[in-house]
Design a protein around this motif. Structure first.
Motif, PDB file in Angstrom:
ATOM      1  N   ILE A 439       0.745  -1.948   0.097  1.00 62.81           N
ATOM      2  CA  ILE A 439      -0.410  -0.158  -0.032  1.00 62.81           C
ATOM      3  C   ILE A 439       0.717   1.594  -0.261  1.00 62.81           C
ATOM      4  O   ILE A 439       0.342   1.924  -0.458  1.00 62.81           O
ATOM      5  N   ALA A 440       2.227   1.200   0.044  1.00 63.80           N
ATOM      6  CA  ALA A 440       3.116   2.418   0.389  1.00 63.80           C
ATOM      7  C   ALA A 440       4.532   1.957   0.542  1.00 63.80           C
ATOM      8  O   ALA A 440       4.659   1.081   0.867  1.00 63.80           O
ATOM      9  N   VAL A 441       4.904   3.013   0.459  1.00 62.81           N
ATOM     10  CA  VAL A 441       7.219   2.825   0.624  1.00 62.81           C
ATOM     11  C   VAL A 441       6.860   3.733   1.275  1.00 62.81           C
ATOM     12  O   VAL A 441       7.188   4.962   1.542  1.00 62.81           O
ATOM     13  N   ARG A 442       7.792   4.289   2.522  1.00 63.46           N
ATOM     14  CA  ARG A 442       8.455   4.427   2.919  1.00 63.46           C
ATOM     15  C   ARG A 442      10.180   4.822   2.769  1.00 63.46           C
ATOM     16  O   ARG A 442      10.767   3.921   2.756  1.00 63.46           O
ATOM     17  N   TYR A 443      10.961   6.654   2.946  1.00 59.20           N
ATOM     18  CA  TYR A 443      11.658   6.908   2.404  1.00 59.20           C
ATOM     19  C   TYR A 443      12.322   8.004   3.168  1.00 59.20           C
ATOM     20  O   TYR A 443      11.805   8.930   3.730  1.00 59.20           O
ATOM     21  N   LYS A 444      13.523   8.065   3.036  1.00 63.19           N
ATOM     22  CA  LYS A 444      13.826   9.051   3.416  1.00 63.19           C
ATOM     23  C   LYS A 444      14.690  10.794   2.763  1.00 63.19           C
ATOM     24  O   LYS A 444      15.662  10.066   1.953  1.00 63.19           O
ATOM     25  N   ASP A 445      14.054  11.337   2.442  1.00 60.44           N
ATOM     26  CA  ASP A 445      15.362  12.523   1.957  1.00 60.44           C
ATOM     27  C   ASP A 445      16.471  12.900   2.546  1.00 60.44           C
ATOM     28  O   ASP A 445      16.473  13.689   3.523  1.00 60.44           O
ATOM     29  N   ARG A 446      17.533  11.627   1.949  1.00 58.63           N
ATOM     30  CA  ARG A 446      18.836  12.735   1.634  1.00 58.63           C
ATOM     31  C   ARG A 446      19.411  13.875   1.653  1.00 58.63           C
ATOM     32  O   ARG A 446      19.788  14.467   2.649  1.00 58.63           O
ATOM     33  N   ASN A 447      18.563  14.901   1.186  1.00 58.05           N
ATOM     34  CA  ASN A 447      18.646  16.079   1.182  1.00 58.05           C
ATOM     35  C   ASN A 447      18.039  17.066   2.133  1.00 58.05           C
ATOM     36  O   ASN A 447      17.536  18.378   1.315  1.00 58.05           O
ATOM     37  N   ALA A 448      17.292  16.932   2.738  1.00 59.23           N
ATOM     38  CA  ALA A 448      16.455  17.263   3.672  1.00 59.23           C
ATOM     39  C   ALA A 448      17.491  18.097   4.497  1.00 59.23           C
ATOM     40  O   ALA A 448      18.427  17.572   4.695  1.00 59.23           O
ATOM     41  N   ASN A 449      16.691  19.703   4.595  1.00 56.92           N
ATOM     42  CA  ASN A 449      17.092  20.740   5.819  1.00 56.92           C
ATOM     43  C   ASN A 449      17.689  19.860   6.878  1.00 56.92           C
ATOM     44  O   ASN A 449      16.739  19.724   6.912  1.00 56.92           O
ATOM     45  N   ASN A 450      18.353  20.631   7.251  1.00 55.94           N
ATOM     46  CA  ASN A 450      18.333  20.567   9.337  1.00 55.94           C
ATOM     47  C   ASN A 450      17.033  20.917   9.828  1.00 55.94           C
ATOM     48  O   ASN A 450      17.228  21.757   9.498  1.00 55.94           O
TER      49      ASN A 450
END
Length: 537
Positions: A439-450
C-alpha cells in the motif's frame, strides 16, 4: 483488421504442417469485444490448416468467457485458454495445437515416466501476454496435461479476468493455482512443476507411498559414482563448460535449478554473435539441446547448498543439494550466475509477488491504471519506468543518488512522459502493506535541511525493484575467496583460491557480464579443469 500479420500467418502455416490428427478449437464466448477477438483469432488460425475446425461450445458449461479448448476429438485430450493468447503466449497456443494433435513433446523418457506418475489435479496458470517467463510454465503444464489426462490445465490471461486476479491477490505472473491456493509463482521448468504436483499429493495424503520429486532426485544423485567434473549452474557459462569437459572425455554432471540460467529472463538478444536476433527462452532451449548431444548427467531442478572441500590434496570435493542429494568429483566448476539484487528492507520479502516485483514486462499489465514505484535510476530502472508508464496511472521512480545513472536518451524519454515523477536522493526504509498487498513505501529524503522532517511516505500499489544483479555465491562464501561484491575471485584460467575448484560467468569477478564472455569464461574454466586433472589426478 487481422490479429495476425502476414509474416506470422506464413510461419504459422508452416508449423501447422506438423499436425498429426485433426483437432477442434471449442470456443466459449459471449457478445463482448474480447469474445469477438477470440473467435477472430481462432478462425485466423484455422484458416492455416484443414485439420483445424472452430466450433462454439455450450457457454453455460464454463465460468470464464471468452475461453476455448484445444481438443482432439479422437482421444478427448485437451488443454484450455481463457482470454486472448497473443504476444508471448501465441507460441503456447501453437505448441498446444501441435501436441494435442499427436505431435510428440520433446521430453526425455525419465520426464515422461515422472509425468505419468502424477495423480489427479486441476490447475490454473495466470499469465500475461507480455510476460517472458510465462510461456515456459504454460507450455510445461500443457505438456504434462496432454501426456497425463489426469492433470487438467487452463491458462488464464490475467488482464482479461481482472476481478478474478484481484480476488486471488495475484500481483505477479506466472502464478499457478490449485483449489484456490497458489502452488507456484514465477518461472518454473517442467521438472520443477512435476516435483510441485507430486509434492502436493504428498502433502494432501501423508500415507501416499509415491516418491516425491526431491527425494527421487536425491536417490539418483546419491547412487552415482564420483565424477571427473561437476558443473553447478545451467546458464551460458555452465553450458559451455559442460560441453567442453564432455568433449574432452571427462565424466561430467550438471546441477541446476533450471535450464538456461538468468538468460531466460531476457526478452530480446541482439548481440549474440552469428545471430542478428534471438530471445532468452530460445537461447536457453538451444543450450539444452546442445548439452543433450553429449553424455552429461543433468540433475534438475535442484540447488547446490554446500561445498565440502577435499581434505587431502587432489581428493574428491562434495556438492550437497537442496533435494538432500550429493555428488563427488575430482574437479568442480561453479557457474551459478546472478539474481536480482534486493533492497534488504522490511516488507520486501513479505510482499514479494504481492506488489513487490522484479519484472516489469511480466507483471506490468497487472497494474493497469494503478500507481507504481520503480526503484533504481540506472538503465534498467528508467526503462522499466517508461514501460510501466504505458499501462499504469502514475509511475514514480526513486533513486538513492542525486542523479540518474541511466543513459541520457532514456532520461529524456522519461522526462517527456506526463504520468511520471522522479525522486532523487531518496533512501527507501520500508515497504508497507495491509497484510495482503503493498500500500505504500517509506523513504528518507537525504537532501532534507537540518530540522526538516526527512521521513516520507508514498502511497502506491506496487514496487518494481531494478537495482541490478548480485552473484549467487552465498552458499560458498566461507569456502572460496570473494571480493567486496561477493563475486568469486578467479585468475585468468578460471582458477579459484582452492585447487580443483574453478568458476566462470556472472558469479565471478569477470568484469563484463555478457553472454559471449560467459561462454568464453566457461570454456576457459573447463580447459583449466582438464589441464588440472591430467597433470595432478
Amino acid at each position: 483488421m487481422s490479429l495476425l500479420d502476414s509474416n506470422l500467418t506464413t510461419q504459422l502455416a508452416g508449423l501447422l504442417t506438423k499436425m498429426v490428427n485433426p483437432i477442434n478449437l471449442v470456443a466459449y464466448v459471449d457478445s463482448s469485444k474480447n469474445s469477438q477477438k477470440v473467435i477472430e483469432l481462432l478462425n485466423e488460425v484455422a484458416d492455416q490448416s484443414s485439420k483445424i475446425t472452430v466450433i462454439e461450445g455450450d457457454k453455460s458449461r464454463v465460468n470464464r468467457k471468452p475461453s476455448f479448448a484445444v481438443l482432439n476429438p479422437q482421444t478427448n485430450v485437451s488443454v484450455s485458454f481463457a482470454g486472448l493468447p497473443l504476444g508471448h503466449e501465441f507460441s503456447s497456443l501453437v505448441l498446444a495445437i501441435l501436441q494435442v494433435s499427436g505431435y510428440a513433446p520433446k521430453i526425455s523418457d525419465g520426464q515422461r515416466k515422472a509425468i505419468l506418475s502424477i495423480g489427479s489435479h486441476e490447475v490454473t496458470t495466470y499469465m500475461s501476454v507480455t510476460c517472458i517467463n510465462c510461456p515456459e510454465v504454460v507450455q510445461s503444464l500443457n505438456t504434462i496435461s496432454i501426456i497425463n489426462p489426469k492433470v487438467k490445465h487452463i491458462a488464464v490471461e490475467g488482464s482479461a479476468f481482472k476481478d478474478e486476479v484481484d480476488s486471488l491477490g495475484v500481483m505477479s505472473v506466472p502464478a499457478v493455482f490449485e483449489n484456490g491456493k497458489m502452488i507456484s509463482s514465477g518461472r518454473s521448468s517442467i521438472d520443477e512443476l512435476v516435483a510441485i504436483l507430486l509434492s502436493q499429493e504428498e502433502n494432501s495424503d501423508s500415507s501416499n507411498s509415491k516418491v516425491s520429486g526431491d527425494s527421487s532426485l536425491a536417490q539418483k544423485m546419491n547412487a552415482k559414482n564420483p565424477y571427473d567434473v561437476i558443473l553447478v549452474g545451467g546458464g551460458p557459462a555452465a553450458s559451455a563448460a559442460a560441453i567442453y569437459t564432455a568433449r574432452k572425455g571427462l565424466k561430467t554432471a550438471m546441477i541446476m535449478d533450471h535450464r538456461g540460467g538468468q538468460v531466460v529472463e531476457t526478452e530480446s538478444i541482439e548481440n549474440h554473435i552469428s545471430q542478428t536476433h534471438t530471445t532468452g527462452a530460445k537461447l536457453a532451449n538451444d543450450l539444452t539441446n546442445h548439452i543433450a548431444q553429449y553424455d552429461i548427467d543433468v540433475f534438475t531442478p535442484d540447488w547446490a547448498t554446500s561445498l565440502d572441500i577435499a581434505e587431502e590434496s587432489y581428493g574428491l570435493h562434495t556438492i550437497s543439494t537442496k533435494s538432500g542429494g550429493s555428488l563427488k568429483a575430482k574437479a568442480v566448476i561453479i557457474a551459478t550466475g546472478a539474481t536480482w539484487r534486493t533492497l534488504g528492507i522490511p516488507g520486501e520479502d513479505e510482499y514479494r509477488n504481492k506488489g513487490v516485483s522484479f519484472c516489469p514486462h511480466c507483471d506490468g499489465p497487472l497494474f493497469k491504471n494503478k500507481n507504481v514505484v520503480v526503484v533504481g535510476g540506472g538503465n534498467s530502472g528508467v526503462e522499466a519506468a517508461i514501460d510501466l508508464a504505458g499501462v499504469a496511472n502514475h509511475v514514480t521512480l526513486i533513486e538513492y543518488m542525486n542523479t540518474l545513472k541511466a543513459d541520457q536518451i532514456l532520461v529524456n524519454a522519461l522526462n517527456n512522459l506526463s504520468n511520471t515523477t522522479v525522486i532523487i536522493g531518496a533512501a527507501l526504509s520500508s515497504i508497507e502493506g495491509d497484510g495482503t498487498k503493498v500500500i505504500a513505501v517509506r523513504y528518507k529524503d537525504r537532501n532534507a535541511n537540518n530540522g526538516e522532517n526527512s521521513e516520507k511516505i508514498l502511497h502506491t500499489d506496487g514496487v518494481f525493484v531494478q537495482i541490478g544483479l548480485m552473484p549467487n555465491t552465498k552458499w560458498i562464501s566461507n569456502k572460496l575467496s570473494l571480493n567486496n561484491r561477493s563475486e568469486i575471485v578467479t585468475d585468468r584460467k578460471g582458477c579459484t583460491s582452492v585447487h580443483g575448484i574453478f568458476a566462470a560467468g556472472d558469479c565471478t569477478d569477470e568484469p563484463y557480464k555478457q553472454i559471449v564472455t560467459a561462454y568464453g569464461s566457461g570454456a576457459n574454466a573447463a580447459l583449466s579443469a582438464f589441464d588440472y586433472l591430467i597433470r595432478n589426478v
